[in-house]
Design a protein around this motif. Structure first.
Motif, PDB file in Angstrom:
ATOM      1  N   TYR A 141      -8.543  -3.964   4.394  1.00 48.56           N
ATOM      2  CA  TYR A 141      -7.898  -2.791   4.000  1.00 48.56           C
ATOM      3  C   TYR A 141      -8.316  -1.530   4.726  1.00 48.56           C
ATOM      4  CZ  TYR A 141      -5.192  -5.020   0.225  1.00 48.56           C
ATOM      5  OH  TYR A 141      -4.319  -5.821  -0.448  1.00 48.56           O
ATOM      6  N   ASN A 145      -6.657   1.197   7.186  1.00 52.69           N
ATOM      7  CA  ASN A 145      -6.820   2.407   6.877  1.00 52.69           C
ATOM      8  C   ASN A 145      -7.189   3.312   8.123  1.00 52.69           C
ATOM      9  OD1 ASN A 145      -5.066   2.621   4.496  1.00 52.69           O
ATOM     10  ND2 ASN A 145      -7.115   1.947   3.277  1.00 52.69           N
ATOM     11  N   ASN A 147     -10.480   2.717   8.638  1.00 55.33           N
ATOM     12  CA  ASN A 147     -12.157   2.932   8.455  1.00 55.33           C
ATOM     13  C   ASN A 147     -12.934   1.542   8.360  1.00 55.33           C
ATOM     14  OD1 ASN A 147     -11.662   5.789   7.885  1.00 55.33           O
ATOM     15  ND2 ASN A 147     -10.523   5.191   6.012  1.00 55.33           N
TER      16      ASN A 147
END
Length: 149
Positions: A141, A145, A147
């Motif tokens: 995830y 995103n 990151n």
């Protein structure tokens, strides 16, 4: 001509049905009831030798010849190329799309599947498995995103 989609309502099946809808490609929906073991029937194994679902049969494949394709990522790529949708011709852009497809097929899809299985469906709660796949899902995830961990 209409493509035959061998389907069951799972994330992999949804990917292909969504692609067919988005590209406005006519298709016949042929249920493959994986809870009843339909994926192990000899007729289906001729189409999908890995006994997984989904699979397609396109009677108007390359050079006008019928083709069967299994594995949802391969099907998505085939449909993108067949319909000239969602796959750029420019090589740099094309490989950007392909790498994200591979990211989903080899990372995000399987790891989220494992995380959800061990967190919600496994008959025995295995802390190591829950932690491992939950952490990997969180990492993936983060990649989505922007990151990465």
């Amino acid at each position: 001509m209409t493509i035959d989609l061998y389907y069951w309502p799972t994330p992999n099946g949804w990917k292909v049905s969504i692609m067919l809808e988005e590209t406005e490609t006519p298709y016949n929906l042929i249920p493959v009831n994986i809870t009843a073991g339909d994926q192990f029937q000899p007729e289906y194994l001729k189409i999908s030798p890995n006994n997984k679902m989904p699979a397609i049969v396109d009677p108007n494949g390359p050079n006008g010849n019928p083709i069967s394709i299994f594995e949802s990522g391969a099907i998505l790529l085939y449909l993108a190329e067949k319909t000239s949708s969602f796959i750029p011709e420019n090589p740099s852009d094309r490989y950007t799309v392909i790498q994200w497809l591979m990211f989903q097929m080899g990372g995000l899809g399987p790891m989220l599947g494992q995380a959800h299985h061990f967190r919600q469906y496994a008959p025995e709660k295995i802390p190591y498995a829950i932690e491992r796949y939950t952490n990997e899902a969180s990492r993936l995830y983060g990649v989505l995103n922007g990151n990465p961990i």
